[in-house]
Motif scaffolding. Structure first.
Motif, short mmCIF file in Angstrom:
data_model
loop_
_atom_site.label_atom_id
_atom_site.label_comp_id
_atom_site.label_asym_id
_atom_site.label_seq_id
_atom_site.Cartn_x
_atom_site.Cartn_y
_atom_site.Cartn_z
N ASN A 193 0.85 -1.19 0.00
CA ASN A 193 0.00 0.00 0.00
C ASN A 193 0.89 1.24 0.00
O ASN A 193 1.59 1.50 0.98
CB ASN A 193 -0.89 0.03 1.25
N LEU A 194 0.88 1.98 -1.10
CA LEU A 194 1.65 3.22 -1.13
C LEU A 194 0.82 4.32 -0.47
O LEU A 194 -0.41 4.35 -0.66
CB LEU A 194 2.02 3.61 -2.57
N PRO A 195 1.45 5.20 0.29
CA PRO A 195 0.69 6.25 0.97
C PRO A 195 0.22 7.34 0.01
O PRO A 195 0.73 8.47 0.01
CB PRO A 195 1.69 6.77 2.01
N MET A 249 8.92 -0.38 -11.99
CA MET A 249 8.06 -0.36 -13.19
C MET A 249 8.11 0.99 -13.92
O MET A 249 7.87 1.05 -15.12
CB MET A 249 6.62 -0.70 -12.82
N CYS A 250 8.45 2.06 -13.17
CA CYS A 250 8.48 3.39 -13.80
C CYS A 250 9.63 3.54 -14.79
O CYS A 250 9.68 4.50 -15.55
CB CYS A 250 8.59 4.47 -12.74
N ARG A 251 10.58 2.58 -14.80
CA ARG A 251 11.74 2.71 -15.68
C ARG A 251 11.36 2.56 -17.16
O ARG A 251 12.00 3.16 -18.02
CB ARG A 251 12.81 1.65 -15.34
N ASP A 293 5.17 9.18 -15.01
CA ASP A 293 6.07 8.02 -14.96
C ASP A 293 5.37 6.79 -14.40
O ASP A 293 5.83 5.67 -14.62
CB ASP A 293 7.30 8.34 -14.11
N CYS A 294 4.31 6.98 -13.62
CA CYS A 294 3.56 5.84 -13.08
C CYS A 294 2.21 6.34 -12.60
O CYS A 294 1.98 7.55 -12.51
CB CYS A 294 4.32 5.16 -11.93
N ASP A 295 1.33 5.40 -12.24
CA ASP A 295 -0.03 5.75 -11.82
C ASP A 295 -0.02 6.52 -10.48
O ASP A 295 -0.89 7.34 -10.22
CB ASP A 295 -0.84 4.46 -11.69
N PHE A 296 0.96 6.23 -9.62
CA PHE A 296 1.01 6.94 -8.33
C PHE A 296 1.37 8.41 -8.56
O PHE A 296 0.76 9.31 -7.98
CB PHE A 296 2.04 6.29 -7.39
N ASN A 297 2.36 8.66 -9.42
CA ASN A 297 2.70 10.05 -9.74
C ASN A 297 1.51 10.75 -10.38
O ASN A 297 1.27 11.94 -10.16
CB ASN A 297 3.90 10.10 -10.69
N GLN A 298 0.76 9.98 -11.17
CA GLN A 298 -0.45 10.54 -11.80
C GLN A 298 -1.42 11.02 -10.72
O GLN A 298 -1.95 12.12 -10.80
CB GLN A 298 -1.11 9.47 -12.69
N GLN A 307 14.66 11.39 -16.84
CA GLN A 307 14.72 11.01 -15.44
C GLN A 307 13.32 10.84 -14.86
O GLN A 307 12.43 11.67 -15.13
CB GLN A 307 15.42 12.13 -14.67
N VAL A 308 13.12 9.80 -14.06
CA VAL A 308 11.83 9.56 -13.42
C VAL A 308 11.65 10.57 -12.27
O VAL A 308 12.57 10.81 -11.50
CB VAL A 308 11.78 8.12 -12.85
N GLN A 309 10.44 11.13 -12.17
CA GLN A 309 10.12 12.04 -11.05
C GLN A 309 9.82 11.19 -9.81
O GLN A 309 9.02 10.26 -9.89
CB GLN A 309 8.89 12.89 -11.39
N THR A 310 10.45 11.49 -8.71
CA THR A 310 10.25 10.67 -7.52
C THR A 310 9.74 11.50 -6.34
O THR A 310 9.82 12.73 -6.35
CB THR A 310 11.56 9.97 -7.09
N ALA A 355 8.49 10.86 -1.77
CA ALA A 355 8.70 9.98 -0.60
C ALA A 355 7.96 8.66 -0.73
O ALA A 355 8.43 7.62 -0.26
CB ALA A 355 8.27 10.72 0.67
N TYR A 356 6.77 8.66 -1.39
CA TYR A 356 6.01 7.40 -1.48
C TYR A 356 6.72 6.35 -2.33
O TYR A 356 6.34 5.18 -2.30
CB TYR A 356 4.58 7.63 -1.99
N CYS A 357 7.76 6.75 -3.08
CA CYS A 357 8.55 5.76 -3.85
C CYS A 357 9.18 4.72 -2.91
O CYS A 357 9.53 3.62 -3.36
CB CYS A 357 9.64 6.45 -4.65
N TYR A 358 9.32 5.06 -1.62
CA TYR A 358 9.84 4.06 -0.68
C TYR A 358 8.93 2.83 -0.61
O TYR A 358 9.36 1.76 -0.23
CB TYR A 358 10.00 4.66 0.72
N GLY A 359 7.65 3.01 -0.99
CA GLY A 359 6.72 1.87 -1.01
C GLY A 359 7.09 0.86 -2.08
O GLY A 359 6.84 -0.34 -1.93
N CYS A 360 7.66 1.34 -3.18
CA CYS A 360 8.03 0.43 -4.29
C CYS A 360 9.38 -0.25 -4.03
O CYS A 360 9.71 -1.22 -4.70
CB CYS A 360 8.12 1.20 -5.60
N THR A 361 10.16 0.30 -3.13
CA THR A 361 11.53 -0.18 -2.96
C THR A 361 11.75 -0.85 -1.59
O THR A 361 12.87 -1.18 -1.23
CB THR A 361 12.54 0.99 -3.09
#
Ligand code: SF4
Ligand code: SF4
Length: 328
Positions: free
Chosen positions: A219-221, A255-257, A270-275, A305-308, A310-316
């Protein structure tokens, strides 16, 4: 007291998170959905009205025809099946021999006018990725609404009946999301392979259901998950927990790569979360992209470059997480 300072995600990386060649086109067709799940990062629901316009849908069809490098067309929402353009996009992708993924909530097949879906999916060899956040009814209904578990079971049996998970080109994958935390007792998603075995055994024995793969997704925040964490006053501690579980080996596989994510207005992320967090993808020159601009440029690989955030910590965290489950 727990330290709730979060290291900016980009500082955690050895080098900038660069884009590879784009092979996946993920389209979020809109916010309309027959459900309104408590963990939904899209904040979708029956009262939402945002969806693709005929103009943007036509541009997306052109994009699918124009770029052989797109191997996968991944349709999400909302319930993608309820939003404008769904059938046209499936058919355009199949005519061009792309793999089509539909992120389906299963219950939609029982809504008025949608009982054509299982046969339509089978005919087009659509890969179905279906949410079933737990194999126990109570947990599913708590997250997704009363009666959702029973409807999901019936839908899975229906998909099996038309050949899903028994015929080679009809893939049915399930998605597990952990329950949302109510206190600071956080945990990572369980081991994917082990949980898949548990799901398979339970669903087969109890309901005669078969499926191909189980994806565990953190679950990404973002969206309703973020609101829930804020309400419980555990948003910052959750991020800190995810950061403390950072695993650098996941970064190569994010997946954003190699994907672009398109919203119902035709904007590129870059991904649905950034959207959902309104963090658009940018070109080398800092320009924001749209489907129209990609068509005019004749080039999908304009993002360096992918826009990142803090919630990217959920993917990693731990074994990593993506729309295709664990990364490692
Ligand atoms: S999680 Fe999926 S099924 Fe639930 S409201 Fe969101 S889009 Fe709809
Ligand atoms: S949220 Fe995940 S997929 Fe999206 S940019 Fe961050 S790391 Fe990549």
């Amino acid at each position: 007291m727990i330290n709730t300072t979060i290291t900016p995600f980009h500082k955690k990386l050895d080098s900038p998170l660069t884009k590879k060649a784009i092979t996946v086109l993920q389209i979020n067709l809109g916010r309309r959905c027959n459900l309104a799940c408590s963990h939904c990062h899209v904040e979708a629901g029956p009262k939402r009205t945002e969806e693709l316009s005929p103009e943007v849908c036509q541009q997306l069809v052109e994009l699918i025809y124009k770029f052989p490098q797109i191997q996968i067309v991944d349709l999400t929402g909302g319930a993608p099946e309820m939003n404008y353009g769904f059938k046209s996009l499936v058919e355009a992708a199949r005519e061009n021999n792309k793999q089509v993924i539909v992120r389906s909530n299963l219950t939609i097949y029982f809504e008025n006018g949608f009982d054509y879906l299982p046969d339509f999916f089978a005919k087009n060899q659509v890969k179905i990725v279906a949410s079933l956040p737990c194999y126990l009814a109570d947990n599913v209904d708590k997250m997704r609404g009363d009666g959702v578990f029973d409807a999901s079971i019936k839908a899975l049996q229906w998909l099996n009946k038309v050949g899903y998970a028994t015929q080679p080109n009809l893939t049915l994958d399930l998605v597990y999301n952990p329950q949302l935390p109510n206190s600071e007792k956080f945990s990572l998603t369980p081991d994917q392979a082990k949980l898949e075995q548990d799901y398979k055994q339970f669903l087969q024995e109890k309901f005669g259901i078969v499926f191909n793969n189980l994806f565990t997704i953190t679950n990404l925040p973002v969206g309703r998950t973020k609101f829930h964490l804020e309400r419980k006053k555990i948003y910052a501690p959750y991020l800190q927990f995810l950061e403390s579980s950072f695993n650098s080996s996941t970064v190569e596989h994010l997946m954003c790569r190699d994907e672009i994510s398109v919203d119902y207005l035709g904007n590129i992320y870059d991904c649905d979360f950034n959207q959902m967090m309104n963090l658009p993808a940018k070109t080398f020159d800092g320009e924001i992209l749209t489907v129209k601009k990609l068509l005019e440029a004749g080039n999908l690989d304009l993002i360096h470059q992918v826009q990142t955030a803090a919630y990217c910590y959920g993917c990693t965290a731990g074994s990593g997480s993506s729309c295709g489950g664990a990364l490692l």
